[in-house]
Scaffold this active site. Structure first.
Site, PDB file in Angstrom:
ATOM      1  N   ARG A 104      39.326  47.342  32.773  1.00 28.50           N
ATOM      2  CA  ARG A 104      40.063  46.533  32.267  1.00 28.50           C
ATOM      3  C   ARG A 104      39.967  46.235  30.662  1.00 28.50           C
ATOM      4  O   ARG A 104      38.966  46.008  30.298  1.00 28.50           O
ATOM      5  CB  ARG A 104      39.843  44.970  32.966  1.00 28.50           C
ATOM      6  CG  ARG A 104      40.151  45.251  34.316  1.00 28.50           C
ATOM      7  CD  ARG A 104      40.252  43.587  35.018  1.00 28.50           C
ATOM      8  NE  ARG A 104      39.316  42.935  34.529  1.00 28.50           N
ATOM      9  CZ  ARG A 104      39.393  41.706  34.773  1.00 28.50           C
ATOM     10  NH1 ARG A 104      40.329  41.045  35.577  1.00 28.50           N
ATOM     11  NH2 ARG A 104      38.624  40.564  34.550  1.00 28.50           N
ATOM     12  N   ASP A 203      28.708  45.759  36.322  1.00 28.87           N
ATOM     13  CA  ASP A 203      27.300  45.631  35.358  1.00 28.87           C
ATOM     14  C   ASP A 203      26.490  45.158  36.503  1.00 28.87           C
ATOM     15  O   ASP A 203      24.953  45.706  36.070  1.00 28.87           O
ATOM     16  CB  ASP A 203      27.589  44.394  34.597  1.00 28.87           C
ATOM     17  CG  ASP A 203      28.258  44.688  33.267  1.00 28.87           C
ATOM     18  OD1 ASP A 203      28.552  45.700  33.031  1.00 28.87           O
ATOM     19  OD2 ASP A 203      29.060  43.546  32.731  1.00 28.87           O
TER      20      ASP A 203
HETATM   21  C1  PRP Z   1      36.585  45.655  37.407  1.00 34.26           C
HETATM   22  C2  PRP Z   1      36.540  46.285  39.092  1.00 34.26           C
HETATM   23  C3  PRP Z   1      37.882  46.618  39.106  1.00 34.26           C
HETATM   24  C4  PRP Z   1      38.799  45.654  38.232  1.00 34.26           C
HETATM   25  C5  PRP Z   1      39.358  44.610  38.893  1.00 34.26           C
HETATM   26  O1  PRP Z   1      36.225  46.941  36.798  1.00 34.26           O
HETATM   27  O2  PRP Z   1      35.545  47.077  39.453  1.00 34.26           O
HETATM   28  O3  PRP Z   1      38.209  47.873  39.026  1.00 34.26           O
HETATM   29  O4  PRP Z   1      37.603  45.369  37.294  1.00 34.26           O
HETATM   30  O5  PRP Z   1      40.102  43.783  38.168  1.00 34.26           O
HETATM   31  P1  PRP Z   1      41.703  43.808  38.201  1.00 34.26           P
HETATM   32  O6  PRP Z   1      42.004  43.525  39.647  1.00 34.26           O
HETATM   33  O7  PRP Z   1      42.094  42.600  37.488  1.00 34.26           O
HETATM   34  O8  PRP Z   1      42.297  44.781  37.596  1.00 34.26           O
HETATM   35  P2  PRP Z   1      36.192  46.969  35.473  1.00 34.26           P
HETATM   36  O9  PRP Z   1      37.473  47.173  34.800  1.00 34.26           O
HETATM   37  O10 PRP Z   1      35.136  45.696  34.979  1.00 34.26           O
HETATM   38  O11 PRP Z   1      35.445  48.381  34.852  1.00 34.26           O
HETATM   39  P3  PRP Z   1      33.950  48.936  35.388  1.00 34.26           P
HETATM   40  O12 PRP Z   1      34.199  49.314  36.959  1.00 34.26           O
HETATM   41  O13 PRP Z   1      33.768  50.212  34.553  1.00 34.26           O
HETATM   42  O14 PRP Z   1      33.038  47.907  35.222  1.00 34.26           O
HETATM   43  N1  URA Z   2      36.078  42.859  37.691  1.00 32.22           N
HETATM   44  C1  URA Z   2      34.790  42.264  38.160  1.00 32.22           C
HETATM   45  O1  URA Z   2      34.035  43.114  38.216  1.00 32.22           O
HETATM   46  N2  URA Z   2      34.795  41.001  38.739  1.00 32.22           N
HETATM   47  C2  URA Z   2      35.771  40.054  38.502  1.00 32.22           C
HETATM   48  O2  URA Z   2      35.533  39.061  39.039  1.00 32.22           O
HETATM   49  C3  URA Z   2      37.004  40.555  37.853  1.00 32.22           C
HETATM   50  C4  URA Z   2      37.201  41.893  37.671  1.00 32.22           C
END
Ligand code: PRP
Ligand code: URA
Length: 209
Positions: A104, A203
Site C-alpha cells: 500500500r 512489520d
Molecule cells: C498490508 C496487508 C494487506 C494490506 C491491507 O500490507 O498485509 O496486504 O496492507 O490493506 P488494504 O486492504 O487497505 O489494501 P502492506 O501494504 O502493509 O504490505 P506488507 O505486507 O509488505 O507489509
Molecule cells: N495493513 C495492516 O497491516 N494493518 C492494517 O491495519 C491495515 C493495513
C-alpha cells in the site's frame, strides 16, 4: 454475492486476541498466525471435491473417498500473506504456491504491484488467496484482479482481521469470491488502519518498522 464466514471457534478467537496484543513477540506472533491459518484452513477447505478411489487395506480391496488430484493453489499477498502459507500447507502439502507482490502506498493507501508469479495451471485450481489484513480492500481486490487475469476461476479469500469497509469493497468488486475471516473489526482509522486491529501485520511478522 460471495459469502462471508467469521469463525467463532474458541481457539481461533483466543489466538486472534493474542496476536493483537502490543507485547506479543515476533516469534509468538508468527507461530500464532501459522496456527490460526491452519485452523481456518480446516474449515475453508470443507467443500473441496472428493473422488472415489480404489484402495487395498490389509483385509480387502475397497473404495474410499479421497481428495481429487493436485487441484489447490495458495496465493499469499506479499509480504504479510507469507505468514499464512505454512499453516495452509500443513493441511494440503501438495498445493502449489503462487505469489502476488503488492504494497500500500503510505500516502494514498492505493496498492502498488511489484511481483506476480502463479502456477501455469491456475485456471484449473481452487485458489486460496491469503493475507492477514483486509483494510480498505484495495490490496485484496487488486490481487484477485491479477489472479483472474491469469485465468483463475475459483477463488476464496482468507484473512485474519477484516474491516467492514474492506469486506464491503471486496464483495462489491468480486461477488464470486467467498471470504473467510477470523475476526470482523470495528472500522478503519484516518490512515486506513484497522481498529482495534493489530497494527502493521508485515512489520509484526518480520520484526521491521
Ligand atoms: C498490508 C496487508 C494487506 C494490506 C491491507 O500490507 O498485509 O496486504 O496492507 O490493506 P488494504 O486492504 O487497505 O489494501 P502492506 O501494504 O502493509 O504490505 P506488507 O505486507 O509488505 O507489509
Ligand atoms: N495493513 C495492516 O497491516 N494493518 C492494517 O491495519 C491495515 C493495513
Amino acid at each position: 454475492m460471495g459469502k462471508v464466514y467469521v469463525f467463532d471457534h474458541p481457539l481461533i478467537q483466543h489466538k486472534t486476541a493474542m496476536i493483537r496484543k502490543i507485547d506479543t513477540s515476533v516469534k509468538d506472533f508468527r507461530e500464532m498466525v501459522r496456527e490460526i491459518s491452519m485452523l481456518m484452513g480446516y474449515e475453508a477447505t470443507r467443500n473441496l471435491p472428493l473422488e472415489e478411489v480404489e484402495i487395498e487395506t490389509p483385509m480387502c480391496k475397497t473404495t474410499m473417498k479421497m481428495l481429487q488430484g493436485e487441484d489447490i493453489a495458495i496465493v499469499p499477498i506479499l509480504r504479510a500473506g507469507l505468514g499464512m502459507v505454512d499453516g495452509m500447507l500443513a493441511l494440503v502439502p501438495n498445493a502449489k504456491v503462487g505469489h502476488v507482490g503488492l504494497y500500500r502506498d503510505p500516502e494514498t493507501h492505493i496498492p502498488v504491484e511489484y511481483y506476480c508469479k502463479l502456477p501455469t495451471d491456475i485456471a484449473k485450481r481452487q485458489v486460496f488467496v491469503v493475507d492477514p489484513m483486509l483494510a480498505t480492500g484495495g490490496s485484496a481486490i487488486a490481487a484477485i484482479d491479477f489472479i483472474k487475469d491469469k485465468g483463475a476461476k475459483n477463488i476464496i479469500f482468507m484473512c485474519l482481521i477484516a474491516s467492514p469497509e474492506g469486506i464491503e469493497a471486496l464483495q462489491k468488486a468480486h461477488p464470486d469470491v467467498d471470504i473467510f475471516i477470523a475476526a470482523k473489526d470495528e472500522k478503519l482509522n484516518e490512515n486506513a488502519y484497522i481498529l482495534p486491529g493489530l497494527g502493521d501485520a508485515g512489520d509484526r511478522l518480520y520484526g521491521t518498522k
